[in-house]
Design a protein around this motif. Sequence first.
Motif, short mmCIF file in Angstrom:
data_model
loop_
_atom_site.label_atom_id
_atom_site.label_comp_id
_atom_site.label_asym_id
_atom_site.label_seq_id
_atom_site.Cartn_x
_atom_site.Cartn_y
_atom_site.Cartn_z
N MET A 1 -20.68 -11.16 17.51
CA MET A 1 -21.28 -12.46 17.22
C MET A 1 -22.71 -12.37 16.75
N ASN A 2 -23.54 -11.67 17.49
CA ASN A 2 -24.96 -11.63 17.11
C ASN A 2 -25.65 -10.40 17.67
N GLU B 1 -27.63 -8.57 16.17
CA GLU B 1 -29.00 -8.58 15.65
C GLU B 1 -29.95 -9.15 16.70
N GLU B 2 -29.62 -10.30 17.25
CA GLU B 2 -30.55 -10.92 18.20
C GLU B 2 -30.32 -10.46 19.63
N THR C 1 -29.35 -7.37 20.53
CA THR C 1 -29.76 -5.97 20.74
C THR C 1 -30.74 -5.43 19.71
N GLY C 2 -31.07 -6.21 18.66
CA GLY C 2 -31.97 -5.71 17.63
C GLY C 2 -31.28 -4.74 16.67
N GLU C 3 -29.96 -4.61 16.77
CA GLU C 3 -29.23 -3.70 15.88
C GLU C 3 -28.60 -4.47 14.73
N SER C 4 -28.71 -3.95 13.55
CA SER C 4 -28.08 -4.51 12.37
C SER C 4 -27.20 -3.42 11.77
N ASN C 5 -26.45 -3.74 10.70
CA ASN C 5 -25.62 -2.73 10.03
C ASN C 5 -24.65 -2.09 11.02
N ILE C 6 -24.12 -2.91 11.91
CA ILE C 6 -23.35 -2.42 13.05
C ILE C 6 -22.04 -1.76 12.63
N GLN D 1 -22.71 1.77 11.66
CA GLN D 1 -23.12 2.51 12.86
C GLN D 1 -21.92 2.92 13.69
#
Lengths: 505, 505
Positions: free
Chosen positions: B49-50, B52-53, B55-60, B63
Amino acid sequence: MQSVYVAGVGMTKFGKDPRPLVEIFCQAGQEAFAATGAQQVEALYIGAMNPEEFTGESNIASQIAEALGLTGVPAMRIETASSAGAAALQAGFQAIASGYYRRVLVLGGEKMTHLSTSAVTRILAEVIDREERQCGATMPALAAMVTEKYRQKFRLSQSRLENMLCSIAVKNHSNGSRNPLAQFQQAITRETYLASKLIATPLRLYDCAPITDGAAAVVLTSEKTDVRLAGIGQGTGPLSLRERDIFTSFPATRIAAVRAYQMAETSPQNIDFAEVHDAFTPFEVITTEDLGFFPPGKGGDAVIDGKTALDGPLPINPSGGLKARGHPVGASGLAQVVEVTKRLRGHSRGKREFKRGLAQSTGGLGTNNLVTILERAAAPMIQNPGLPLPPQPPTVAPKKATLPTRLTEEGEIETFTILYVTPDGFLPPLALALIRDRSGRLVMAQGEDNVQLKIGREVYLRRIDDFYLFTVKSQLQKVQESLKRLLRRGAASPSKEDSPAEKKL
Amino acid sequence: MQSVYVAGVGMTKFGKDPRPLVEIFCQAGQEAFAATGAQQVEALYIGAMNPEEFTGESNIASQIAEALGLTGVPAMRIETASSAGAAALQAGFQAIASGYYRRVLVLGGEKMTHLSTSAVTRILAEVIDREERQCGATMPALAAMVTEKYRQKFRLSQSRLENMLCSIAVKNHSNGSRNPLAQFQQAITRETYLASKLIATPLRLYDCAPITDGAAAVVLTSEKTDVRLAGIGQGTGPLSLRERDIFTSFPATRIAAVRAYQMAETSPQNIDFAEVHDAFTPFEVITTEDLGFFPPGKGGDAVIDGKTALDGPLPINPSGGLKARGHPVGASGLAQVVEVTKRLRGHSRGKREFKRGLAQSTGGLGTNNLVTILERAAAPMIQNPGLPLPPQPPTVAPKKATLPTRLTEEGEIETFTILYVTPDGFLPPLALALIRDRSGRLVMAQGEDNVQLKIGREVYLRRIDDFYLFTVKSQLQKVQESLKRLLRRGAASPSKEDSPAEKKL
């Protein structure tokens, strides 16, 4: 597999757009509906990279369905970093190809210009490996390091590299000047390019795609239209630079291209033009090589010789590319498909007739890439293309261990950049380098100063908290070390002959 | 359309998990690979869901591909708010059904427990309509308002409502106590439920799913296995409460269910058990009605009478549901599919034999919902199910205008709650109500105090900056107003007979 066709397409004017993100999306969608002649679709597939952090909006798929007056219609958001628009197209393609839906609307969009450059840079940098990011690395910094490696590998002089990068910027801005939806509609001269400020050596402002708002839309359908989605493929690659076996190619593009060519039963030789992901000018060169258009190391010559110009044999980024058309991250991959479709349909193509166009989109630093091939439905099927496929993707290396906690204290520069536009908390100019230590491992490090940087140069490396600092060895230090080694060799027992630094591991 | 089957499934122990998000995902994926007996998949579809907010991780997606040792393999992330795991399953299903891929790994996961409750509440609240959010509304607040409407529409006494909600919490915790992967493995008593603190009237702590870390994984394949993905459907609904025609049903579930039943050529009567989205206990009741298991208003009786108990005729949430199993938002929709598959395969089903199970997942406040039907591949095909389908989804209302900038100054309470756990910047207890103004429009407003709240009660409404305040009219004020109207009617010209408040519009 059910054939998939492109019906109407739509796209907003890229650039600064004061409207909320959802409205920008809606304009593109409504244009695609108008061009299709109908608003009925069975589902929405929406590419967006990070609306949560760019705009504070979440649940974007449901919001867009509602704003388009399509409450009730299934909608899902797709994300693969900066290739999200192309990934949404692939998900929409699979939905139609399966027969589950007959007509879907694919959207891609992003809103970024309302934030400061440093805020945008920080959000974009989240796609980078965390440890490299902590060092101050940004997308331009890593792109610059890749460029420096390319220059070294293919033995380009500084001026040849500059000529290559400049030629791409000049070409793409010239193309953008003919595209009424492009963010930049002014051609630039070589002088303008050369006078622009350095962002991360050797990349200048005009080597980097701008910050942009915009959206694109494509209606996909199982009914036959004049443009067929002939081939599509996707691949991934390592996030971090230090886990890579190759720096001057993006294996993810090669994997995606092989699949797309195979599905379309075609080959690079049969592609008439392409839109590729030139978020940084060197990426255009690398990508045209990865797609099999030119041999490795020869993409630059092709640009300089005019082969990829608008009137050349293989126009690359005739729309202006991300460089001049603009780069709303979640939109770009789909905007390329809109541009390819328009060109196949004869908009702004002049006297030339194009049968087959290709779109290539890159997520992150070449970590999640897609290739899409579109052809005029009247295009003759190539029965036996005798596939001169692009080079096979390199064997995928198994996952390596994360950053070692102890390192030898010496190494050499694998690639580097000097970053002039730094993220918050880092003062410019910031020297960054990928250092290969004596055991062969790579580590991202900050330079204590930014002189004498060159690939292959020997450095000292020290760890400070979460990151690494390097210093280039001076001539004097090198002489002193040689002397020490000689002296030790004279005095020491045979078991101590090897480098003591290596023993510490 | 190519048939799609479930191969191996995997799931982490839900709860507080100290590992990074990517590692949690990997454990679930590796378990599914181990259960499948092979690691080869052609693509990854990842619901989150999110990150990014949270965990601060993007491009999951890239990864996770890399961390699983699958660098190169195509990977995309899917998001539909809190139903992302189910949406990823749908995208993976379409990929196989199309014949484009033959085997894919679907993942769903989220990491949330490392943040404070107020930070999690804020991030989750981003799925809510912006204007309602600005008023202090949270997911529990809106769920509470829906509950109050349900109570009023179906004329439940306070104690009957309490009995209904308590029965769900007690049942799901009892079921969770038998599930070794559930976050809560302790049964609770009615006394424990009644002693738990109020979150948003009438909802207590035990009416709300917890904050959880976890991931689930499903390998989908075109090769025949013992479990077939028989039906799948998705629907959307309005984001905001004030744009709804109906509060006590989620049309998005009905749309999704109709499609899933049709595809599976089955009907609610042929479903043996179901996992449904009980992020709030009242949602379980509403959902079992939307799925056609019980008539509207009768879902509560079914729970109280034990019909949905583990040993009842139609077990609902035998795994413990989101309530007891836990609710890592991006994982829940896929975890349900894992649970249904396990039960069909005979894990923990005791002597009963289940042929067909259903999973229902909800995104946001019922805005993006999915229904998936799984059946044992040996289950006999129902040739002519004589479809007693659930009630048709209500006609989708066209998009209404956004919040009016001017309002009449009077209205009445459509539904309300008193919020005891408020987002940052709002002091508890916070009275929130949906107010219907004299022109029939709905607006979300804060109460100046929290006494005398009741559906239908008359209020004054004033706008202050971006939000609205309401005050319940006292008896004295009502008498004074009646008097004024009588006096005016005596004195005024015929053209002024109507309510002056309405004229202001």
